[in-house]
Design a protein around this motif. Structure first.
Motif, PDB file in Angstrom:
ATOM      1  N   ALA A 223      23.168  12.456  69.656  1.00 21.99           N
ATOM      2  CA  ALA A 223      24.188  12.665  70.677  1.00 21.99           C
ATOM      3  C   ALA A 223      25.387  13.368  70.050  1.00 21.99           C
ATOM      4  O   ALA A 223      25.547  13.365  68.822  1.00 21.99           O
ATOM      5  N   ILE A 224      26.226  13.953  70.891  1.00 23.28           N
ATOM      6  CA  ILE A 224      27.379  14.726  70.439  1.00 23.28           C
ATOM      7  C   ILE A 224      28.657  14.209  71.090  1.00 23.28           C
ATOM      8  O   ILE A 224      28.667  13.839  72.267  1.00 23.28           O
ATOM      9  N   LYS A 225      29.732  14.176  70.307  1.00 21.64           N
ATOM     10  CA  LYS A 225      31.057  13.950  70.870  1.00 21.64           C
ATOM     11  C   LYS A 225      31.640  15.321  71.183  1.00 21.64           C
ATOM     12  O   LYS A 225      31.965  16.093  70.264  1.00 21.64           O
ATOM     13  N   SER A 226      31.701  15.662  72.428  1.00 22.64           N
ATOM     14  CA  SER A 226      32.093  17.007  72.811  1.00 22.64           C
ATOM     15  C   SER A 226      33.460  17.387  72.272  1.00 22.64           C
ATOM     16  O   SER A 226      34.369  16.552  72.207  1.00 22.64           O
ATOM     17  N   ALA A 227      33.579  18.637  71.878  1.00 31.16           N
ATOM     18  CA  ALA A 227      34.863  19.144  71.396  1.00 31.16           C
ATOM     19  C   ALA A 227      35.880  19.112  72.523  1.00 31.16           C
ATOM     20  O   ALA A 227      35.577  19.478  73.666  1.00 31.16           O
ATOM     21  N   THR A 228      37.085  18.677  72.209  1.00 31.67           N
ATOM     22  CA  THR A 228      38.138  18.596  73.246  1.00 31.67           C
ATOM     23  C   THR A 228      39.379  19.320  72.761  1.00 31.67           C
ATOM     24  O   THR A 228      39.559  19.571  71.584  1.00 31.67           O
TER      25      THR A 228
END
Length: 266
Positions: free
Chosen positions: A261-266
C-alpha cells in the motif's frame, strides 16, 4: 478472540517469542511449537519462504531464527539512502538484509515488543558493526518513531499477532513520509475462522488464529488512509502452514500473503 483482553494476548505473544530468543531460535518456523525440537535449519526454512541462499548467508549468525511466512524484501524494492522500519523485527534478520540495500546513507529501524529479541538483535548489530541499524523496544500499535520519517515499512508475519490491527496500520500511516510504502508478508484468512480456532492461544501466538480476512485487511488499510492497496495471497504457502499445526485443518482457512500500500503524496 474478542473475549480475550488485548493485554493478555500481547503478554502471551511476548512470552512465546521471548522463549524463542532465549532458546537461540529453535528452527521450526512459525506455529505453536516454535520452541520445540528443530525440524529444519533456519537457512532451509528461510529459503522455503522466498529468501535466496545469498540472503541467508549474508546475515550475522543468530539473526535468522527461521521465523516468518514470506520475504517482504522481495517486494520492498529498497533504494540507497532510504529509511526503513521493520515491524516486529525479532533477531534482526530482515533489518540486516535491508541495511545492505539502503547503504551507509540509509537507516534501518527495528521495533519489537519482546525485550529478549531486542537485546539479541542489538548484540548482533554491535558485533557486526551495523552503524545504520538500530533496534527500539516498543509495540507496533504505539510505534516509538516520529511522524513522517520513514520511507518504507516492512514486516514479516507479525501484524497478525496484534489484537488491534487497525491501530497498527494507523501508526504505520503516521510514521510514513508522503509517498511512503508498505511491503509486508503476513498471514491472512480467506475463510472465517471457527470460534474454537480463534480462542486457541497456541494457534494465536503461532501466527494463525489472529489472521484477519483479506477484505478486513483491505478495509483497515483504506480507513487508515492508504491507497494502491494490494493483498496477494500465496496459495503455495498452505504447504508450510499445514506443517505449523499438522493436527488441525488450519490450512483450510489461512494463507500467507504479500500486502502492499502507499501513503499518497500530499
Amino acid at each position: 478472540m474478542d473475549s480475550l483482553k488485548n493485554d493478555e494476548i500481547r503478554q502471551a505473544v511476548r512470552q512465546q517469542y521471548g522463549r524463542v530468543a532465549e532458546s537461540g531460535g529453535a528452527s521450526c518456523g512459525c506455529g505453536p511449537t516454535c520452541c520445540g525440537t528443530p525440524t529444519a535449519s533456519a537457512e532451509t526454512l528461510s529459503q522455503g519462504l522466498g529468501y535466496t541462499a545469498d540472503d541467508v548467508g549474508a546475515v550475522p549468525q543468530g539473526a535468522n531464527m527461521g521465523l516468518g511466512c514470506g520475504n517482504p524484501q522481495a517486494i520492498a524494492a529498497l533504494k540507497s539512502g532510504e529509511v526503513v522500519l521493520d515491524l516486529g523485527s525479532g533477531g534482526g534478520f530482515d533489518c540486516f538484509l535491508a541495511a545492505r540495500q539502503v547503504g551507509d546513507t540509509g537507516q534501518v529501524i527495528g521495533v519489537d515488543m519482546t525485550p529478549e529479541m531486542i537485546s539479541k538483535a542489538r548484540v548482533i548489530a554491535e558485533k557486526g558493526g551495523y552503524g545504520n541499524v538500530e533496534f527500539r523496544l516498543g509495540e507496533i500499535e504505539n510505534l516509538p518513531v516520529a511522524d513522517r520519517t520513514v520511507d518504507v515499512i516492512i514486516s514479516n508475519c507479525v501484524i497478525n499477532l496484534s489484537p488491534d490491527k487497525l491501530r497498527v496500520f494507523s501508526e504505520a500511516y503516521r510514521v510514513l513520509k508522503s509517498g511512503g510504502r508498505l511491503a509486508i508478508s503476513d498471514v491472512v484468512a480467506f475463510a472465517a475462522l471457527p470460534e474454537a480456532v480463534r480462542q486457541d492461544m497456541a494457534l494465536y501466538t503461532g501466527c494463525m488464529a489472529g489472521a484477519s480476512l483479506v477484505s478486513e485487511v483491505e478495509a483497515m488499510l483504506r480507513v487508515s488512509g492508504f491507497t494502491e492497496i494490494r493483498v496477494a495471497p500465496k496459495d503455495e504457502s498452505t504447504s508450510f502452514i499445514r506443517d505449523w499445526a499438522p493436527e488441525t485443518d488450519i490450512a483450510e482457512y489461512v494463507v500467507s500473503a504479500t500486502i502492499e500500500a502507499i501513503k499518497s503524496a500530499t
